[in-house]
Write a protein that holds these residues in place. Structure first.
Motif, PDB file in Angstrom:
ATOM      1  N   ALA A   1       0.835  -1.206   0.000  1.00 16.29           N
ATOM      2  CA  ALA A   1       0.000   0.000   0.000  1.00 16.29           C
ATOM      3  C   ALA A   1       0.867   1.252   0.000  1.00 16.29           C
ATOM      4  N   ALA A   2       1.867   1.278   0.859  1.00 15.75           N
ATOM      5  CA  ALA A   2       2.763   2.441   0.921  1.00 15.75           C
ATOM      6  C   ALA A   2       3.544   2.592  -0.388  1.00 15.75           C
ATOM      7  N   LEU A   3       3.957   1.476  -0.968  1.00 16.62           N
ATOM      8  CA  LEU A   3       4.684   1.519  -2.230  1.00 16.62           C
ATOM      9  C   LEU A   3       3.806   2.067  -3.357  1.00 16.62           C
ATOM     10  N   LEU A   4       2.571   1.628  -3.413  1.00 25.22           N
ATOM     11  CA  LEU A   4       1.668   2.140  -4.435  1.00 25.22           C
ATOM     12  C   LEU A   4       1.500   3.654  -4.310  1.00 25.22           C
ATOM     13  N   VAL A   5       1.263   4.124  -3.093  1.00 24.64           N
ATOM     14  CA  VAL A   5       1.105   5.564  -2.875  1.00 24.64           C
ATOM     15  C   VAL A   5       2.359   6.303  -3.306  1.00 24.64           C
ATOM     16  N   LYS A   6       3.536   5.771  -2.943  1.00 22.48           N
ATOM     17  CA  LYS A   6       4.800   6.418  -3.307  1.00 22.48           C
ATOM     18  C   LYS A   6       5.005   6.425  -4.823  1.00 22.48           C
ATOM     19  N   LEU A   7       4.744   5.296  -5.464  1.00 23.62           N
ATOM     20  CA  LEU A   7       4.943   5.217  -6.912  1.00 23.62           C
ATOM     21  C   LEU A   7       4.007   6.165  -7.666  1.00 23.62           C
ATOM     22  N   PHE A   8       2.761   6.253  -7.222  1.00 20.99           N
ATOM     23  CA  PHE A   8       1.842   7.216  -7.837  1.00 20.99           C
ATOM     24  C   PHE A   8       2.315   8.645  -7.572  1.00 20.99           C
ATOM     25  N   ALA A   9       2.731   8.923  -6.347  1.00 21.90           N
ATOM     26  CA  ALA A   9       3.210  10.274  -6.002  1.00 21.90           C
ATOM     27  C   ALA A   9       4.452  10.645  -6.809  1.00 21.90           C
ATOM     28  N   ASP A  10       5.324   9.677  -7.063  1.00 21.61           N
ATOM     29  CA  ASP A  10       6.516   9.935  -7.881  1.00 21.61           C
ATOM     30  C   ASP A  10       6.132  10.420  -9.280  1.00 21.61           C
ATOM     31  N   ARG A  11       4.925  10.077  -9.707  1.00 23.87           N
ATOM     32  CA  ARG A  11       4.420  10.509 -11.021  1.00 23.87           C
ATOM     33  C   ARG A  11       3.459  11.691 -10.894  1.00 23.87           C
ATOM     34  N   GLN A  12       3.489  12.338  -9.729  1.00 23.49           N
ATOM     35  CA  GLN A  12       2.624  13.470  -9.425  1.00 23.49           C
ATOM     36  C   GLN A  12       1.143  13.110  -9.534  1.00 23.49           C
ATOM     37  N   LEU A  13       0.803  11.883  -9.147  1.00 20.52           N
ATOM     38  CA  LEU A  13      -0.589  11.434  -9.125  1.00 20.52           C
ATOM     39  C   LEU A  13      -0.995  11.154  -7.685  1.00 20.52           C
ATOM     40  N   GLN A  14      -2.063  11.786  -7.256  1.00 21.10           N
ATOM     41  CA  GLN A  14      -2.581  11.562  -5.905  1.00 21.10           C
ATOM     42  C   GLN A  14      -3.654  10.482  -5.967  1.00 21.10           C
ATOM     43  N   VAL A  15      -3.516   9.461  -5.159  1.00 16.94           N
ATOM     44  CA  VAL A  15      -4.544   8.424  -5.074  1.00 16.94           C
ATOM     45  C   VAL A  15      -5.035   8.363  -3.640  1.00 16.94           C
ATOM     46  N   GLY A  16      -6.311   8.176  -3.496  1.00 11.72           N
ATOM     47  CA  GLY A  16      -6.897   8.086  -2.169  1.00 11.72           C
ATOM     48  C   GLY A  16      -6.797   6.689  -1.601  1.00 11.72           C
ATOM     49  N   ALA A  17      -7.071   6.605  -0.318  1.00  5.65           N
ATOM     50  CA  ALA A  17      -7.035   5.311   0.362  1.00  5.65           C
ATOM     51  C   ALA A  17      -8.056   4.349  -0.237  1.00  5.65           C
ATOM     52  N   ASP A  18      -9.163   4.884  -0.775  1.00  7.05           N
ATOM     53  CA  ASP A  18     -10.176   4.017  -1.373  1.00  7.05           C
ATOM     54  C   ASP A  18      -9.644   3.301  -2.613  1.00  7.05           C
ATOM     55  N   ILE A  19      -8.822   3.983  -3.393  1.00  9.82           N
ATOM     56  CA  ILE A  19      -8.230   3.361  -4.590  1.00  9.82           C
ATOM     57  C   ILE A  19      -7.257   2.265  -4.180  1.00  9.82           C
ATOM     58  N   VAL A  20      -6.388   2.583  -3.223  1.00  2.88           N
ATOM     59  CA  VAL A  20      -5.409   1.596  -2.761  1.00  2.88           C
ATOM     60  C   VAL A  20      -6.123   0.402  -2.145  1.00  2.88           C
ATOM     61  N   SER A  21      -7.162   0.662  -1.352  1.00  6.77           N
ATOM     62  CA  SER A  21      -7.929  -0.430  -0.726  1.00  6.77           C
ATOM     63  C   SER A  21      -8.604  -1.324  -1.768  1.00  6.77           C
ATOM     64  N   TYR A  22      -9.022  -0.736  -2.873  1.00  7.54           N
ATOM     65  CA  TYR A  22      -9.645  -1.516  -3.936  1.00  7.54           C
ATOM     66  C   TYR A  22      -8.612  -2.352  -4.689  1.00  7.54           C
ATOM     67  N   VAL A  23      -7.496  -1.748  -5.038  1.00 11.13           N
ATOM     68  CA  VAL A  23      -6.484  -2.393  -5.871  1.00 11.13           C
ATOM     69  C   VAL A  23      -5.729  -3.494  -5.115  1.00 11.13           C
ATOM     70  N   LEU A  24      -5.407  -3.233  -3.884  1.00 11.97           N
ATOM     71  CA  LEU A  24      -4.526  -4.117  -3.118  1.00 11.97           C
ATOM     72  C   LEU A  24      -4.958  -5.585  -3.096  1.00 11.97           C
ATOM     73  N   PRO A  25      -6.202  -5.918  -2.781  1.00  8.82           N
ATOM     74  CA  PRO A  25      -6.557  -7.351  -2.746  1.00  8.82           C
ATOM     75  C   PRO A  25      -6.691  -7.993  -4.131  1.00  8.82           C
ATOM     76  N   ARG A  26      -6.622  -7.175  -5.176  1.00  9.89           N
ATOM     77  CA  ARG A  26      -6.818  -7.676  -6.528  1.00  9.89           C
ATOM     78  C   ARG A  26      -5.525  -7.781  -7.329  1.00  9.89           C
ATOM     79  N   MET A  27      -4.420  -7.436  -6.711  1.00  9.44           N
ATOM     80  CA  MET A  27      -3.145  -7.445  -7.427  1.00  9.44           C
ATOM     81  C   MET A  27      -2.241  -8.561  -6.926  1.00  9.44           C
ATOM     82  N   GLU A  28      -1.294  -8.935  -7.755  1.00 15.89           N
ATOM     83  CA  GLU A  28      -0.266  -9.899  -7.347  1.00 15.89           C
ATOM     84  C   GLU A  28       0.542  -9.285  -6.210  1.00 15.89           C
ATOM     85  N   ARG A  29       0.966 -10.099  -5.271  1.00 15.40           N
ATOM     86  CA  ARG A  29       1.717  -9.638  -4.104  1.00 15.40           C
ATOM     87  C   ARG A  29       3.211  -9.591  -4.403  1.00 15.40           C
TER      88      ARG A  29
END
Length: 186
Positions: A146-174
């Motif tokens: 979750a922290a990595l996703l937020v950081k990677l999006f932020a590195d691209r100047q994209l803000q994602v909310g906790a709702d997006i991360v919460s949705y994506v996290l259980p659906r992605m490869e670990r």
């Protein structure tokens, strides 16, 4: 830089080894972990701390050990895995290891696979690398992903909310690489 490296339980041991330099008990340290886990980033942090030279592992087939050792007192050999089984690359790394040991300097080698799990062509290199300390980066847990996703999006100047991360996290490869791929695709 170090401030951009996300320290978490899965990589705390590896970070501790980097911080322990120059008190490493051997002339080489193996920094091992899965693809996109931060090995190269952490190696770059050590490179700056140690004022080391950066050697892409492909140079092991193009230059001899003395030439590479002359680049700096300390050396990073990044991404050695593709060259395992190449007799010339293994021989150069073997001689580089011995040169660094003789000079009392250090060598940091990044790899995806731990040396104990590899069939090297050169038995002497195998024994040296298996005896070297292993700084392993483990697979990430959900908190790290979750922290990595937020950081990677932020590195691209994209803000994602906790709702997006919460949705994506259980659906992605670990894995670290899956997080990078997901952000690249998005």
């Amino acid at each position: 830089g170090r401030e951009d490296f996300l320290v978490a339980p899965c990589n705390q041991g590896a970070v501790s080894w980097i911080d322990r330099w120059p008190g490493w008990p051997a002339p080489a340290l193996i920094l091992q972990g899965p693809s996109a886990s931060g090995k190269t980033h952490l190696a770059a942090v050590w490179k700056n701390t140690a004022d080391a030279a950066w050697v892409d592992a492909g140079l092991l087939c193009e230059r001899d050990a003395n030439d590479l050792a002359g680049l700096s007192g300390h050396i990073v050999v990044d991404h050695f895995d593709p060259w395992i089984g190449d007799l010339q690359a293994e021989t150069t790394l073997f001689h580089l290891y011995n040169t660094m040991k003789d000079r009392g300097t250090t060598l940091l080698i990044t790899m995806r696979t731990a040396p104990g799990q590899i069939a090297f062509t050169l038995p002497d290199l195998s024994s040296r690398l298996r005896a070297a300390p292993l700084a392993a980066i483990d697979v990430p847990d959900d908190t790290v992903l979750a922290a990595l996703l937020v950081k990677l999006f932020a590195d691209r100047q994209l803000q994602v909310g906790a709702d997006i991360v919460s949705y994506v996290l259980p659906r992605m490869e670990r894995s670290f690489s899956a997080a990078h791929d997901l952000v690249d695709r998005a």
